[in-house]
Design an enzyme around this catalytic site. Structure first.
Site, PDB file in Angstrom:
ATOM      1  N   ASP A  90     -27.861  -0.157  13.385  1.00 46.05           N
ATOM      2  CA  ASP A  90     -27.324   0.354  13.703  1.00 46.05           C
ATOM      3  C   ASP A  90     -27.165   1.873  14.226  1.00 46.05           C
ATOM      4  OD1 ASP A  90     -25.730  -1.934  13.805  1.00 46.05           O
ATOM      5  OD2 ASP A  90     -24.469  -1.104  12.322  1.00 46.05           O
ATOM      6  N   THR A 135     -35.254 -11.385   8.106  1.00 47.50           N
ATOM      7  CA  THR A 135     -35.427 -10.602   6.927  1.00 47.50           C
ATOM      8  C   THR A 135     -37.107  -9.698   6.885  1.00 47.50           C
ATOM      9  OG1 THR A 135     -34.765 -11.897   5.599  1.00 47.50           O
ATOM     10  CG2 THR A 135     -35.947 -10.321   4.368  1.00 47.50           C
ATOM     11  N   CYS A 154       5.575  -1.534  -3.394  1.00 51.67           N
ATOM     12  CA  CYS A 154       5.891   0.228  -2.970  1.00 51.67           C
ATOM     13  C   CYS A 154       6.942  -0.939  -1.706  1.00 51.67           C
ATOM     14  CB  CYS A 154       3.973   0.265  -2.214  1.00 51.67           C
ATOM     15  SG  CYS A 154       4.306   2.230  -1.478  1.00 51.67           S
ATOM     16  N   LEU A 155       6.498  -1.334  -0.611  1.00 56.34           N
ATOM     17  CA  LEU A 155       6.844  -1.386   0.430  1.00 56.34           C
ATOM     18  C   LEU A 155       8.707  -2.931  -0.168  1.00 56.34           C
ATOM     19  CD1 LEU A 155       8.179  -1.592   3.619  1.00 56.34           C
ATOM     20  CD2 LEU A 155       6.881  -3.130   4.025  1.00 56.34           C
ATOM     21  N   HIS A 205       1.277   1.941  -6.675  1.00 54.75           N
ATOM     22  CA  HIS A 205       0.639   0.044  -6.756  1.00 54.75           C
ATOM     23  C   HIS A 205       0.036   0.241  -7.855  1.00 54.75           C
ATOM     24  CE1 HIS A 205       0.988   0.238  -2.138  1.00 54.75           C
ATOM     25  NE2 HIS A 205       1.274   1.510  -2.234  1.00 54.75           N
ATOM     26  N   GLU A 238      -1.824  -2.379  -8.416  1.00 55.32           N
ATOM     27  CA  GLU A 238      -3.162  -3.601  -8.394  1.00 55.32           C
ATOM     28  C   GLU A 238      -4.604  -2.660  -8.195  1.00 55.32           C
ATOM     29  OE1 GLU A 238      -0.658  -2.453  -5.967  1.00 55.32           O
ATOM     30  OE2 GLU A 238      -1.475  -2.626  -4.147  1.00 55.32           O
TER      31      GLU A 238
HETATM   32  N1  GLN Z   1       5.826   1.858   4.639  1.00 58.75           N
HETATM   33  C1  GLN Z   1       6.201   2.037   3.170  1.00 58.75           C
HETATM   34  C2  GLN Z   1       6.330   4.134   3.135  1.00 58.75           C
HETATM   35  O1  GLN Z   1       5.115   4.444   3.939  1.00 58.75           O
HETATM   36  C3  GLN Z   1       5.548   1.651   1.952  1.00 58.75           C
HETATM   37  C4  GLN Z   1       4.164   2.474   1.706  1.00 58.75           C
HETATM   38  C5  GLN Z   1       3.179   1.323   1.596  1.00 58.75           C
HETATM   39  O2  GLN Z   1       4.587  -0.624   1.182  1.00 58.75           O
HETATM   40  N2  GLN Z   1       2.224   1.550   0.945  1.00 58.75           N
HETATM   41  O3  GLN Z   1       7.177   4.769   2.587  1.00 58.75           O
END
Ligand code: GLN
Length: 538
Positions: A148, A192, A383-384, A511, A513
């Site tokens: 690339d 390869t 989060c959201l 988060h 996760e």
């Molecule tokens: N959009 C929302 C914010 O900025 C949630 C962000 C998210 O879910 N990572 O607060």
């Protein structure tokens, strides 16, 4: 002295270079060495934070708040080490730092050139990872495919790096594809061979080849690749397709890849400590039950957009010997008048609303959250997904009017989710979210406390908007529980419903996760899966 493993890829992308790099790191760690990982991405974005998840999959966030490529999630899940700002380097980062230095006058008198200025900057990032991590071995993956245009300076830097460090301190692992031709029923080695030639043209002779193929190579094919690639036959490592990526390290271990690397480095080869990983594979291969979780998002056409959430769900499933099947629900579909919501969720025992940005699909997520709350289906909001739960509760339980987040409706009368004062002045979009680890204090006698069994936790963030504390009283009076609060800023981190109202309803502004590991699943996901299994039994 640190040793360096470089993982490159040839023939085409998507061969599992990230998994190869992670597997090698895991096997070296299992031999008792301290490892650290790094990824070089050849694109010009400074970080993937400004890219759509549909283009590039999820943005993984490190504890120190870097927005990184999703491969770093694989790295952390495999090696169970926290990575940091030295772990994801892009061309954008390299170029902007060189140009910044030029403007500052750091190179006064010189003409700035790709070689040596850009190539030195790249090499410095590898050395920086070694010094800050104090690792015995740094494993660096180079994104893209050899040949690339974008990655050519990175390859040139690696060539120079080997010259500086020598063959005993550097090991080049090249991953390629051996396609199988149906009809003539044979494996083909030419792609390869050409890829190794391409690598050599850039001045790099690979030490190990990892060959991806749908079936076993067999001796004659191996001999052919070894001969054309100038590589000992035992250094050809087969990466046969497997149903679960966590099996790959053991496949590589059986072919002694870590011993080959350690021998080249003249490092001691000790006995591997792989029991935890072997137990994991045993669990994965012997799952007894199944539970279905509806994941309601707007990027569901690309599962990689929710990679860490998907992995965290599976990992918690392993804990209960249960396979987690995901019902991918497009939130916009829920908004359509003729959609039968009940039908969509009919087989799902839990509903999860993950992170996201922008107003598209928001109302559908609110519908999903309402459905989970009213039908007492376990809900996990991330989060959201927490912001959605707050909006839904304010609208449908507190009966407030014109409720939204300032992100979706800047004119709404009741912005239960709003910008923090310090975010209001920000104009640049890149790298300016609330990112990385923040503390959260957990209230006793709550679901959150039951899950974590701790009063103080640190979790990773990536968002701009926050719960608006002006609405705390009214929501509390209507039954919502604020079980996690940031002690410095008083920002809301976790909300939940009491067990008398709902069997399992919890959401976090952070988060979780990103901290889940296959061998160490996350408490919030564990309790969600447990509740979903319970819901299924009922
Ligand atoms: N959009 C929302 C914010 O900025 C949630 C962000 C998210 O879910 N990572 O607060």
């Amino acid at each position: 002295m640190t040793k360096f493993v470089f993982v490159t890829g040839g023939v085409c992308s998507g061969l599992g270079k990230g998994i190869t790099a992670s597997s090698i790191a895991l096997l070296l760690k299992a031999k008792g060495y301290k490892v650290f990982m790094q990824k070089f991405d050849p694109y010009m974005n400074v970080d993937p934070g400004t890219m759509s998840p549909i283009q590039h999959g999820e943005v993984f966030v490190t504890a120190d708040g870097c927005e990184t490529d999703l491969d770093l999630g694989h790295y952390e899940r495999f090696i169970d080490e926290e990575l940091n700002y030295t772990s994801n380097i892009t061309n954008g980062k390299i170029y902007s730092s060189v140009i910044e230095k030029e403007r500052r006058g750091d190179y006064l008198g010189a003409t700035i050139q790709i070689v040596p200025h850009i190539s030195n900057e790249i090499k410095n990032k590898i050395y920086e990872a070694a010094t800050t991590s104090k690792a015995d071995i740094v494993i660096t993956e180079i994104g893209g495919t050899v040949g690339d245009i974008e990655s050519s300076v990175m390859m040139e830097s690696l060539r120079q790096f080997r010259l500086e460090q020598g063959n005993k301190n550097t090991c080049f692992v090249h991953t390629t594809l051996i396609p199988y031709l149906y009809g003539s029923n044979e494996l083909k080695t030419k792609p390869t061979q050409n890829s190794v030639i391409e690598l050599r043209r850039l001045g790099i002779q690979p030490d190990i080849l990892v060959t991806r193929a749908p079936i076993d190579l067999g001796n004659s094919i191996k001999q052919k690749i070894a001969l054309f690639g100038s590589i000992p036959e035992e250094n050809i490592i087969e990466a046969k397709d497997v149903p679960n990526i966590y099996q790959i390290p053991l496949n590589f271990h059986n072919q002694k890849i870590e011993e080959i690397i350690l021998n080249q480095f003249e490092l001691k080869v000790t006995k591997s400590k792989l029991n935890d990983w072997k137990n994991l594979i045993h669990t994965v291969e012997n799952l007894k039950d199944e539970v279905e979780i509806a994941l309601v998002g707007k990027y569901v056409e690309l599962e990689d957009a929710y990679l860490s959430v998907k992995e965290a769900l599976s990992s918690s499933g392993y804990r209960y010997q249960t396979k987690v099947k995901i019902n991918w629900v497009d939130s916009e579909l829920l908004e359509k008048k003729d959609t039968n919501i009940k039908e969509i969720f009919k087989n799902s025992q839990g509903i999860l609303v993950p992170g996201g940005f922008g107003s598209r699909g928001i109302e559908g997520k609110i519908i999903a959250c309402k459905y989970a709350r009213e039908n007492k289906i376990p809900y996990l909001g991330i989060c959201l997904g927490m912001q959605i739960a707050v909006i839904e509760y304010a609208r449908n339980v507190c009966k407030l009017e014109d409720v939204s987040s300032k992100e979706f409706d800047s004119m709404c009368q009741n912005p239960v989710i709003d910008l923090m004062v310090n975010q209001k002045a920000i104009v640049n979009k890149g790298g300016t979210l609330r990112l990385g680890n923040y503390e959260c204090k957990i209230a006793k006698n709550t679901l959150a406390h039951e899950d974590y069994q701790q009063e103080s936790i640190f979790e990773r963030h990536r968002h701009r908007y926050e719960f608006n504390n002006d609405y705390r009283n009214i929501l509390e009076q209507n039954g919502l529980v604020f079980s996690g609060i940031n002690p410095e800023s008083n920002l809301v981190e976790i909300i939940e419903l009491p067990k008398e109202i709902h069997p399992h309803f919890i959401a976090s502004q952070f988060h979780p996760e990103f901290k889940s590991r296959p061998t160490k699943s996350h408490p919030l996901f564990d309790s969600f899966i447990k509740a979903s299994i319970h819901h299924k039994k009922k």
